[in-house]
Design an enzyme around this catalytic site. Structure first.
Site, PDB file in Angstrom:
ATOM      1  N   ALA A 119       4.228  -2.538  22.071  1.00 28.24           N
ATOM      2  CA  ALA A 119       2.853  -3.235  21.982  1.00 28.24           C
ATOM      3  C   ALA A 119       2.180  -2.032  22.780  1.00 28.24           C
ATOM      4  O   ALA A 119       1.937  -2.142  24.062  1.00 28.24           O
ATOM      5  CB  ALA A 119       3.005  -4.390  22.871  1.00 28.24           C
ATOM      6  N   GLY A 121      -1.233   0.172  23.795  1.00 25.19           N
ATOM      7  CA  GLY A 121      -2.895  -0.194  23.500  1.00 25.19           C
ATOM      8  C   GLY A 121      -3.051  -1.334  23.195  1.00 25.19           C
ATOM      9  O   GLY A 121      -2.459  -2.327  23.871  1.00 25.19           O
ATOM     10  N   TYR A 123      -2.545  -3.389  20.876  1.00 23.98           N
ATOM     11  CA  TYR A 123      -1.532  -4.193  20.224  1.00 23.98           C
ATOM     12  C   TYR A 123      -0.750  -5.155  21.365  1.00 23.98           C
ATOM     13  O   TYR A 123      -0.181  -5.953  20.997  1.00 23.98           O
ATOM     14  CB  TYR A 123      -0.513  -3.382  19.496  1.00 23.98           C
ATOM     15  CG  TYR A 123      -1.040  -3.119  18.256  1.00 23.98           C
ATOM     16  CD1 TYR A 123      -1.987  -1.907  18.082  1.00 23.98           C
ATOM     17  CD2 TYR A 123      -0.428  -3.531  16.890  1.00 23.98           C
ATOM     18  CE1 TYR A 123      -2.506  -1.865  16.707  1.00 23.98           C
ATOM     19  CE2 TYR A 123      -0.610  -3.210  15.924  1.00 23.98           C
ATOM     20  CZ  TYR A 123      -1.735  -2.288  15.714  1.00 23.98           C
ATOM     21  OH  TYR A 123      -2.004  -1.811  14.385  1.00 23.98           O
ATOM     22  N   ASP A 208       8.004  -5.522  14.363  1.00 26.06           N
ATOM     23  CA  ASP A 208       6.382  -5.441  14.647  1.00 26.06           C
ATOM     24  C   ASP A 208       5.993  -6.419  15.283  1.00 26.06           C
ATOM     25  O   ASP A 208       6.295  -7.704  15.303  1.00 26.06           O
ATOM     26  CB  ASP A 208       5.852  -5.457  13.272  1.00 26.06           C
ATOM     27  CG  ASP A 208       5.615  -3.820  12.621  1.00 26.06           C
ATOM     28  OD1 ASP A 208       6.227  -3.174  13.168  1.00 26.06           O
ATOM     29  OD2 ASP A 208       4.663  -3.856  11.720  1.00 26.06           O
ATOM     30  N   ASP A 210       2.771  -7.349  15.740  1.00 29.46           N
ATOM     31  CA  ASP A 210       1.375  -8.032  15.419  1.00 29.46           C
ATOM     32  C   ASP A 210       1.877  -9.050  14.222  1.00 29.46           C
ATOM     33  O   ASP A 210       1.484  -9.072  13.206  1.00 29.46           O
ATOM     34  CB  ASP A 210       0.573  -7.113  14.690  1.00 29.46           C
ATOM     35  CG  ASP A 210       1.025  -6.233  13.660  1.00 29.46           C
ATOM     36  OD1 ASP A 210       2.107  -5.858  13.944  1.00 29.46           O
ATOM     37  OD2 ASP A 210       0.489  -5.707  12.513  1.00 29.46           O
ATOM     38  N   HIS A 230       9.952  -5.811   1.537  1.00 31.44           N
ATOM     39  CA  HIS A 230       8.356  -5.856   1.850  1.00 31.44           C
ATOM     40  C   HIS A 230       7.839  -6.872   0.966  1.00 31.44           C
ATOM     41  O   HIS A 230       7.964  -6.858  -0.482  1.00 31.44           O
ATOM     42  CB  HIS A 230       7.570  -4.342   1.456  1.00 31.44           C
ATOM     43  CG  HIS A 230       6.525  -4.373   2.079  1.00 31.44           C
ATOM     44  ND1 HIS A 230       5.379  -4.784   1.838  1.00 31.44           N
ATOM     45  CD2 HIS A 230       6.137  -3.505   3.237  1.00 31.44           C
ATOM     46  CE1 HIS A 230       4.332  -4.586   2.646  1.00 31.44           C
ATOM     47  NE2 HIS A 230       4.987  -3.752   3.478  1.00 31.44           N
ATOM     48  N   PRO A 231       6.868  -7.765   1.584  1.00 30.04           N
ATOM     49  CA  PRO A 231       6.197  -8.737   0.762  1.00 30.04           C
ATOM     50  C   PRO A 231       5.267  -8.218  -0.265  1.00 30.04           C
ATOM     51  O   PRO A 231       4.795  -8.960  -1.103  1.00 30.04           O
ATOM     52  CB  PRO A 231       5.648  -9.706   1.777  1.00 30.04           C
ATOM     53  CG  PRO A 231       5.398  -8.792   3.036  1.00 30.04           C
ATOM     54  CD  PRO A 231       6.402  -7.673   2.945  1.00 30.04           C
ATOM     55  N   GLU A 300       8.129   4.169   8.137  1.00 32.06           N
ATOM     56  CA  GLU A 300       8.752   3.251   7.008  1.00 32.06           C
ATOM     57  C   GLU A 300       9.065   4.057   5.894  1.00 32.06           C
ATOM     58  O   GLU A 300      10.275   3.661   5.045  1.00 32.06           O
ATOM     59  CB  GLU A 300       7.447   2.379   6.536  1.00 32.06           C
ATOM     60  CG  GLU A 300       7.716   1.220   5.552  1.00 32.06           C
ATOM     61  CD  GLU A 300       6.729   0.601   5.332  1.00 32.06           C
ATOM     62  OE1 GLU A 300       6.570  -0.538   6.030  1.00 32.06           O
ATOM     63  OE2 GLU A 300       5.884   0.781   4.432  1.00 32.06           O
TER      64      GLU A 300
HETATM   65  C1  UD2 Z   1       3.295  -1.097   8.264  1.00 32.99           C
HETATM   66  C2  UD2 Z   1       4.628  -1.487   8.605  1.00 32.99           C
HETATM   67  C3  UD2 Z   1       4.767  -0.932  10.274  1.00 32.99           C
HETATM   68  C4  UD2 Z   1       4.870   0.838   9.958  1.00 32.99           C
HETATM   69  C5  UD2 Z   1       3.686   1.173   9.410  1.00 32.99           C
HETATM   70  C6  UD2 Z   1       3.727   2.566   8.951  1.00 32.99           C
HETATM   71  C7  UD2 Z   1       5.265  -3.955   7.976  1.00 32.99           C
HETATM   72  C8  UD2 Z   1       4.960  -5.132   7.922  1.00 32.99           C
HETATM   73  N1  UD2 Z   1       4.448  -3.018   8.888  1.00 32.99           N
HETATM   74  O1  UD2 Z   1       2.274  -1.897   8.954  1.00 32.99           O
HETATM   75  O2  UD2 Z   1       6.107  -1.135  10.615  1.00 32.99           O
HETATM   76  O3  UD2 Z   1       6.060   1.024   9.268  1.00 32.99           O
HETATM   77  O4  UD2 Z   1       3.146   0.446   8.273  1.00 32.99           O
HETATM   78  O5  UD2 Z   1       3.256   3.314  10.172  1.00 32.99           O
HETATM   79  O6  UD2 Z   1       6.109  -3.245   7.500  1.00 32.99           O
HETATM   80  N2  UD2 Z   1       1.756  -0.110  17.318  1.00 32.99           N
HETATM   81  C9  UD2 Z   1       1.107  -0.630  18.555  1.00 32.99           C
HETATM   82  N3  UD2 Z   1       0.052   0.379  18.879  1.00 32.99           N
HETATM   83  C10 UD2 Z   1      -0.758   0.743  17.962  1.00 32.99           C
HETATM   84  C11 UD2 Z   1      -0.478   0.859  16.409  1.00 32.99           C
HETATM   85  C12 UD2 Z   1       0.933   0.410  16.182  1.00 32.99           C
HETATM   86  O7  UD2 Z   1       1.921  -0.815  19.445  1.00 32.99           O
HETATM   87  O8  UD2 Z   1      -1.962   1.269  18.274  1.00 32.99           O
HETATM   88  C13 UD2 Z   1       3.007  -0.668  16.977  1.00 32.99           C
HETATM   89  C14 UD2 Z   1       2.962  -2.206  16.789  1.00 32.99           C
HETATM   90  O9  UD2 Z   1       4.441  -2.762  17.307  1.00 32.99           O
HETATM   91  C15 UD2 Z   1       2.900  -2.536  15.342  1.00 32.99           C
HETATM   92  C16 UD2 Z   1       3.696  -1.328  14.680  1.00 32.99           C
HETATM   93  O10 UD2 Z   1       3.480  -0.368  15.706  1.00 32.99           O
HETATM   94  O11 UD2 Z   1       3.232  -3.654  15.028  1.00 32.99           O
HETATM   95  C17 UD2 Z   1       3.336  -0.959  13.308  1.00 32.99           C
HETATM   96  O12 UD2 Z   1       1.820  -0.678  13.220  1.00 32.99           O
HETATM   97  P1  UD2 Z   1       0.687  -1.291  12.497  1.00 32.99           P
HETATM   98  O13 UD2 Z   1       1.178  -2.978  12.440  1.00 32.99           O
HETATM   99  O14 UD2 Z   1      -0.514  -0.964  12.625  1.00 32.99           O
HETATM  100  O15 UD2 Z   1       1.136  -0.772  10.783  1.00 32.99           O
HETATM  101  P2  UD2 Z   1       0.924  -1.333   9.685  1.00 32.99           P
HETATM  102  O16 UD2 Z   1       0.273  -2.889   9.655  1.00 32.99           O
HETATM  103  O17 UD2 Z   1       0.242  -0.716   8.658  1.00 32.99           O
END
Ligand code: UD2
Length: 350
Positions: A119, A121, A123, A208, A210, A230-231, A300
């Site tokens: 978590a 920033g 998040y 993750d 979020d 992945h869904p 990923e």
């Molecule tokens: C996808 C993936 C994620 C990651 C990313 C590629 C799923 C559901 N999500 O989600 O796991 O592989 O693509 O980079 O498969 N985080 C922070 N602060 C930040 C940004 C990220 O804490 O400012 C952490 C947080 O735990 C977050 C995770 O990194 O849940 C993944 O970031 P995301 O949710 O923004 O990535 P997303 O939605 O593109």
């Protein structure tokens, strides 16, 4: 003549003695090297068992005596989904397992499940719901150790946790690139396992933040190496999977290759299996970075490349990581864990 005869006997005797010595030396060499090898194997497994829990923990499934539950069938069951991969790993869908039976089997093992969540920033705002819903659904009744990594330790919410569940907060630096935050997780997970989890946890899940739990996520998800489908892509042809497509990257998956597209937002398994995954993905990611390459979906992409070569021994259906913005498809009878709707522009640092 007699002298010649004596000489011949001496030569034959010497040759026999020499051959005998040669044989004996070979014999000892072979048995010594076998013993050495055996010692090495023993030493190797000793290292394994003292540093990590027994791999066998996942194989021996002992049920309590006289446990009463519905009779299982091998002719009736789900027909709308595939429940086993071509390499014979189970694909976990609602209706394919008996939660009561699984809990009864795994509770006897006295296992600890570690879970990591980042978590960083803004998040941090997702952490409260994540933790609160995990109390209701994630390995309820088991020993669970959460490790929260954040740059805002003072903002970690207070959440009442059941007995046997624990939360540890660790500080990590912030970053002005979300790609880096997301990708650096592999390195941090590798270090956590090496420095803290050996002998302290049997399984680990990396999730993750979020996201929220909406349904049971329990012992049915345990396995050696566990991946979640992945869904967004599970009904698609593999040509549409967003694998890294540049051969220059260590995360490259060639056209016509790859099994499924797995989530970076949830994976896990035995601690030693996840250690190998994290170490490999980190190394591949850093090698890429040195050459100015960043894979399409950061860690990923590396995870998908890893899982293609190192097949997961258990595959979790998209019930285990859905996305709130997606309408539920009929084969998804329950959503267990789902990503919340978020405004990327508001919450990411870049
Ligand atoms: C996808 C993936 C994620 C990651 C990313 C590629 C799923 C559901 N999500 O989600 O796991 O592989 O693509 O980079 O498969 N985080 C922070 N602060 C930040 C940004 C990220 O804490 O400012 C952490 C947080 O735990 C977050 C995770 O990194 O849940 C993944 O970031 P995301 O949710 O923004 O990535 P997303 O939605 O593109």
């Amino acid at each position: 003549m007699a002298v010649l005869h004596t000489k011949a006997v001496t030569v034959i005797l010497s040759v026999t003695v020499l051959l005998g010595l040669l044989y004996l030396s070979q014999y000892y060499r072979v048995s010594l090297s076998f013993e050495e090898k055996w010692k090495t194997v023993e030493a190797g497994s000793a290292v394994e068992t003292t540093t990590f829990s027994q791999p066998g923990i996942d194989l021996h499934l002992e049920s309590p005596e006289h446990l009463k539950y519905n009779q299982p069938s091998i002719v009736h069951g789900r027909t709308d989904v595939v429940t086993v991969t071509p390499w014979l790993a189970p694909v976990v869908w609602e209706g394919t397992f008996n939660p009561f039976l699984l809990d009864s089997i795994y509770k006897r093992k006295n296992i600890t499940i570690a879970a990591t969540v980042f978590a960083v920033g803004k998040y941090i705002m997702f952490l409260k719901d994540f933790l609160q819903t995990s109390e209701e659904h994630f390995f309820v009744g088991f020993r669970v150790d959460f490790y929260v990594f954040t740059d805002r330790p003072n903002e970690v919410p207070k959440v009442n946790m059941a007995a046997g569940r624990m939360l540890t907060v660790r500080s990590v630096p912030s970053s002005n690139r979300w790609q880096e935050i997301s990708a650096r997780r592999m390195e941090i997970i590798q270090n956590l396992i090496e420095k803290k989890l050996q002998n302290r946890a049997d399984y680990i899940f990396c999730l993750d933040v979020d996201s929220k739990f909406h349904g049971r996520w329990g012992a049915e998800s345990l396995g050696g190496l566990v991946a979640v489908i992945h869904p967004g892509y599970y009904r698609d042809d593999r040509s549409k999977f967003p694998y890294e497509r540049s051969p220059a990257s260590n995360a490259y998956v060639a056209p016509g290759e790859g099994d499924f597209y797995y989530c970076g937002g949830a994976f896990g398994g035995l601690v030693q299996e996840v250690h190998l995954l994290a170490k490999t993905c980190r190394k591949n990611f850093e090698d890429d970075a040195k050459r100015g390459i960043e894979a399409a979906w950061q860690e990923e992409s590396h995870l998908n490349r890893y899982m293609w070569i190192n097949k997961p021994s258990k595959v979790l259906s998209p019930e285990y990581l859905w996305q709130d913005f997606k309408p539920k498809n009929p084969e998804v009878q329950i959503i267990r864990f789902s990503g919340v709707i978020k405004n990327y522009a508001n919450i990411r640092p870049n």
